[in-house]
Write a protein that holds these residues in place. Structure first.
Motif, short mmCIF file in Angstrom:
data_model
loop_
_atom_site.label_atom_id
_atom_site.label_comp_id
_atom_site.label_asym_id
_atom_site.label_seq_id
_atom_site.Cartn_x
_atom_site.Cartn_y
_atom_site.Cartn_z
N VAL A 38 0.88 -0.74 0.37
CA VAL A 38 -0.03 0.20 0.37
C VAL A 38 1.03 1.51 -0.38
O VAL A 38 1.07 2.34 -0.81
CB VAL A 38 -1.36 0.03 1.48
CG1 VAL A 38 -1.43 1.53 0.98
CG2 VAL A 38 -2.03 -0.75 0.90
N SER A 39 1.88 1.61 0.88
CA SER A 39 2.99 2.12 0.65
C SER A 39 3.43 2.43 -0.44
O SER A 39 3.56 3.86 -0.65
CB SER A 39 4.13 2.15 1.64
OG SER A 39 4.59 3.01 2.06
N GLY A 40 3.83 1.36 -0.96
CA GLY A 40 4.59 1.77 -2.67
C GLY A 40 3.89 1.90 -3.73
O GLY A 40 4.31 2.91 -4.79
N GLN A 43 3.41 5.91 -2.74
CA GLN A 43 5.02 6.43 -3.42
C GLN A 43 4.27 6.62 -5.13
O GLN A 43 5.17 7.54 -5.26
CB GLN A 43 5.70 5.48 -2.60
CG GLN A 43 7.29 6.21 -2.88
CD GLN A 43 8.03 5.67 -2.13
OE1 GLN A 43 7.59 5.08 -1.46
NE2 GLN A 43 9.22 6.29 -1.78
N ALA A 44 4.21 5.10 -5.42
CA ALA A 44 4.51 5.67 -7.11
C ALA A 44 4.04 6.28 -7.42
O ALA A 44 4.14 6.76 -8.47
CB ALA A 44 4.47 4.24 -7.32
N ARG A 45 2.32 6.49 -6.82
CA ARG A 45 1.58 7.31 -7.61
C ARG A 45 2.50 8.78 -7.33
O ARG A 45 1.82 9.86 -8.63
CB ARG A 45 0.40 7.43 -7.01
CG ARG A 45 -0.37 6.28 -7.45
CD ARG A 45 -1.51 6.13 -7.33
NE ARG A 45 -2.80 6.51 -7.62
CZ ARG A 45 -3.31 5.60 -8.06
NH1 ARG A 45 -3.20 5.19 -9.37
NH2 ARG A 45 -4.57 7.55 -9.30
N GLU A 46 2.86 8.81 -6.26
CA GLU A 46 2.95 10.37 -5.94
C GLU A 46 4.51 11.00 -6.88
O GLU A 46 4.05 11.88 -6.93
CB GLU A 46 3.34 9.64 -4.34
CG GLU A 46 3.83 12.10 -3.88
CD GLU A 46 4.35 12.32 -2.32
OE1 GLU A 46 3.94 12.92 -2.11
OE2 GLU A 46 3.78 10.62 -1.96
N THR A 47 5.56 9.57 -6.71
CA THR A 47 6.34 9.75 -7.86
C THR A 47 5.86 10.66 -9.24
O THR A 47 6.23 11.07 -9.81
CB THR A 47 7.06 9.14 -7.69
OG1 THR A 47 7.05 8.41 -6.01
CG2 THR A 47 8.85 8.96 -8.40
N ALA A 48 5.02 9.43 -9.48
CA ALA A 48 4.75 9.50 -11.41
C ALA A 48 3.76 11.13 -11.72
O ALA A 48 4.41 11.75 -12.26
CB ALA A 48 3.77 8.52 -11.25
N THR A 49 3.05 11.59 -10.00
CA THR A 49 2.60 13.24 -10.86
C THR A 49 3.56 13.77 -10.25
O THR A 49 3.74 14.90 -10.98
CB THR A 49 1.29 13.07 -8.98
OG1 THR A 49 0.52 11.58 -9.30
CG2 THR A 49 0.70 14.26 -9.43
N ARG A 50 4.82 13.86 -9.33
CA ARG A 50 5.37 14.57 -9.06
C ARG A 50 6.17 14.84 -11.11
O ARG A 50 6.89 15.96 -10.93
CB ARG A 50 6.78 13.79 -8.20
CG ARG A 50 5.29 14.75 -7.05
CD ARG A 50 7.12 15.09 -5.85
NE ARG A 50 7.88 13.92 -6.21
CZ ARG A 50 8.04 12.93 -5.24
NH1 ARG A 50 6.22 12.80 -3.99
NH2 ARG A 50 8.64 11.28 -4.59
N THR A 168 3.07 -1.53 -12.86
CA THR A 168 4.15 -2.62 -13.84
C THR A 168 5.29 -2.82 -12.67
O THR A 168 5.79 -3.63 -12.05
CB THR A 168 4.32 -2.25 -14.74
OG1 THR A 168 3.14 -2.45 -15.49
CG2 THR A 168 5.43 -2.80 -15.05
N GLN A 169 5.09 -0.97 -11.91
CA GLN A 169 6.67 -0.76 -12.15
C GLN A 169 6.22 -0.84 -10.36
O GLN A 169 7.44 -2.26 -9.07
CB GLN A 169 6.98 1.02 -11.30
CG GLN A 169 7.11 1.30 -13.04
CD GLN A 169 7.51 2.95 -12.83
OE1 GLN A 169 7.02 3.56 -11.74
NE2 GLN A 169 7.45 3.95 -13.63
N VAL A 170 5.13 -1.00 -9.31
CA VAL A 170 4.57 -1.47 -7.76
C VAL A 170 4.95 -2.99 -8.29
O VAL A 170 5.21 -3.28 -7.36
CB VAL A 170 3.34 -1.05 -7.60
CG1 VAL A 170 2.75 -2.03 -6.18
CG2 VAL A 170 3.31 0.40 -7.61
#
Length: 565
Positions: A38-40, A43-50, A168-170
């Protein structure tokens, strides 16, 4: 007929703990994995958004983009630029459009000129925002920002990355996490198995109910047995002691955890408890008791401690002393009977020789001597046990050529001695002292020697050498009750006690008569201490040893054993 199935034995405590620990480790690992997923994902969505936000703002702020928008055909310049940015940043799309949402760029060139699928209202108001929206490439995380030329919004830029690529990254990260979780689970399982195998050995495969029942029986047994039980750890600290053990050693509650050397026990007893080798049926004296000690080391690859059992030997030792006194009295009576027969034959022979006067004189002289002693003892000592003891010891001493005399100031009235003062202790004290004195006086008449007490392996006191030898061995006994105390004093006319040995004569095992002796005077001191009294040793008026025992008598002592006067 239905045959009942045997009840399955409950799983052992180690097995239960193993199963519980495996489930717990699995739950912890699964929880950690879920939390990491869940945390990953977040974090992946937040990183993609940034990432797409940075790309969108960079494109919208580029001067070349504003210049291309002013050209007659913006797509001709912006499409190659947008694709270059998309490939370099690794995102899914970079779409540049006019304020009416008409695309100037798109990863699929056929889509250029079509209407942008998504929201643009906030961007037209000058905001930069992000959203998840399903467009021509599927669900995507996108950022929309305005392109300003001066103070006017001349276009919009949308950069995005598909949700599938983020997932896919997750999933790739989750695979690595799964391997780590599996390794942690395997390691935890192996560690749990090793720990529980050790626990299984220590609990002997018993389950919780069996251990609880064993503990209950263990506690009940400890408090039920009359023998003292003492368990010492490898550091000679008390790990366990039952009620009988505390009573026999005279210890207060709360001694668990203390070292044996801190218990203020007699030195020989402390040495026996601290010994590394096994001890079997050793007799030791405490302040109030005679105890038999058995020790056995507990070993299992290394020294783990010692198990000690204690048996109360006090009453048996006192009975042994009484038996020895009775045996001596019986021997004295047998000897007297033999002598009486000789005297009777003498009387008969005198009568046959027609010498009646000499026969009467010979017979009455012996009777008067014996009767005088009996009358003196019975008249002065109303305590029947002490009176009988004195008469018996007098006969025994007479057979050894020793005169036993009761002092003139002796007096024990009827009813003076309390019920709390045991008869057995009186016999132990007075009997051992008289035997000790008879030995000393008897040996003094034949040459310098040693004194022995009680005739039972008692402590003898080394006598000081003296050139003086009394013509008649004599022991003087004083028994006096009054002024709140009972005084028992025994003096002999032997050679006395060497002052250097005065402090040692009461120690168990001190003897000049060889091994296996040396307990009588120790028992005297113990019996006196048990009844709150003291024993002293001084030089007597006749030059020999004088032992004095003083026992306190409580006020208002009730009438007990004794005779009426």
């Amino acid at each position: 007929m239905r045959i009942p199935r045997p009840r399955a034995r409950p799983r052992s405590l180690a097995g239960q703990l193993f199963a519980m620990q495996v489930v717990l480790v699995a739950a912890v690992v699964a929880g950690c994995a879920f939390f990491a997923y869940v945390s990953g994902s977040a974090q992946a969505r937040e990183t993609a958004t940034r990432q797409v936000r940075a790309v969108a703002l960079a494109v919208a702020g580029s001067p070349s983009v504003r210049e291309a928008i002013r050209a007659p055909d913006p797509s001709a310049v912006l499409q190659p630029y947008a694709e270059l940015v998309r490939r370099d940043t690794g995102i899914a799309f970079v779409t540049i459009m006019d304020p009416h949402r008409v695309r100037w760029t798109h990863p699929d060139a056929d889509r250029i000129g079509e209407t942008f699928l998504g929201h643009t209202a906030r961007a037209l108001r000058g905001e930069t925002f992000s959203e998840t929206y399903t467009g021509t490439l599927g669900p995507s995380i996108r950022v929309v920002t305005p392109v300003r030329d001066g103070g006017r919004i001349v276009g919009l830029v949308s950069a995005g990355i598909t949700v599938e690529r983020v997932s896919t990254q997750v999933r790739a990260q989750l695979g690595a996490l799964g391997l780590a979780a599996g390794a942690a689970l395997a390691l935890g399982g192996v560690g749990t198995y090793v720990i529980n195998a050790r626990l299984r050995r220590h609990t002997h495969g018993m389950n919780a109910a069996e251990l609880s029942r064993l503990h209950d029986y263990h506690e009940a047994t400890l408090h039920a047995v009359r023998e003292g039980l003492l368990m010492l750890d490898g550091q000679h600290r008390i790990a366990l002691i039952n009620d009988a053990g505390r009573e026999l050693l005279g210890l207060a509650p709360g001694t668990v955890g203390r070292r044996v050397s801190e218990l203020d026990l007699p030195a020989p007893l402390t040495g026996a408890l601290l010994a590394s080798e096994e001890r079997v049926d050793e007799v030791h004296l405490t302040a109030d008791r005679v105890i038999v000690v058995n020790t056995r080391p507990v070993v299992g690859g290394e020294r783990r401690g010692t198990v000690v059992t204690l048996r109360d030997h006090t009453e048996l030792q006192a009975l042994s002393g009484e038996l020895d006194s009775e045996r001596g009295f019986t021997q004295a009576l047998r000897s007297q009977a033999h002598e009486a027969a000789n005297r009777l034959h003498t009387v008969v022979s005198l009568i046959e020789l027609d010498r009646a006067d000499e026969a009467v004189g010979f017979a009455t002289a012996e009777l008067e001597l014996a009767q005088a002693l009996t009358d003196r003892v019975v008249g002065a000592v109303a305590e029947p046990v002490l009176a009988a003891l004195l008469l018996g010891k007098a006969a025994q001493a007479n057979e050894r050529g020793v005169e036993l005399v009761l002092a003139d100031d002796s007096l024990i009235d009827d009813g003076v001695l309390p019920e709390a003062l045991p008869q057995r202790d009186l016999v132990t004290i007075l009997g051992n002292l008289i035997d000790n004195a008879v030995d000393a006086a008897s040996e003094a008449t034949t040459g310098p020697g040693s004194v022995d007490d009680a005739g039972d392996g008692a402590v003898p006191a080394q006598r000081a050498p003296s050139a003086h030898r009394p013509a008649r061995a004599r022991v003087t006994v004083t028994a006096l009750a009054g002024d709140g105390e009972l005084l028992l004093r025994v003096a002999d006319n032997g050679t006395g006690v060497d002052p250097a040995d005065a402090a040692e004569v009461f120690r168990r095992g001190w003897s000049t008569h060889g091994a296996g002796r040396g307990i009588g005077l120790a028992l005297v001191r113990q019996a006196a201490h048990r009844n709150g009294g003291v024993v002293t040793l001084e030089r007597g008026p006749d030059g020999g040893a004088e032992f004095t025992v003083r026992l306190p008598l409580p006020a208002g002592s009730g009438v007990r054993r004794g005779r009426a006067t």
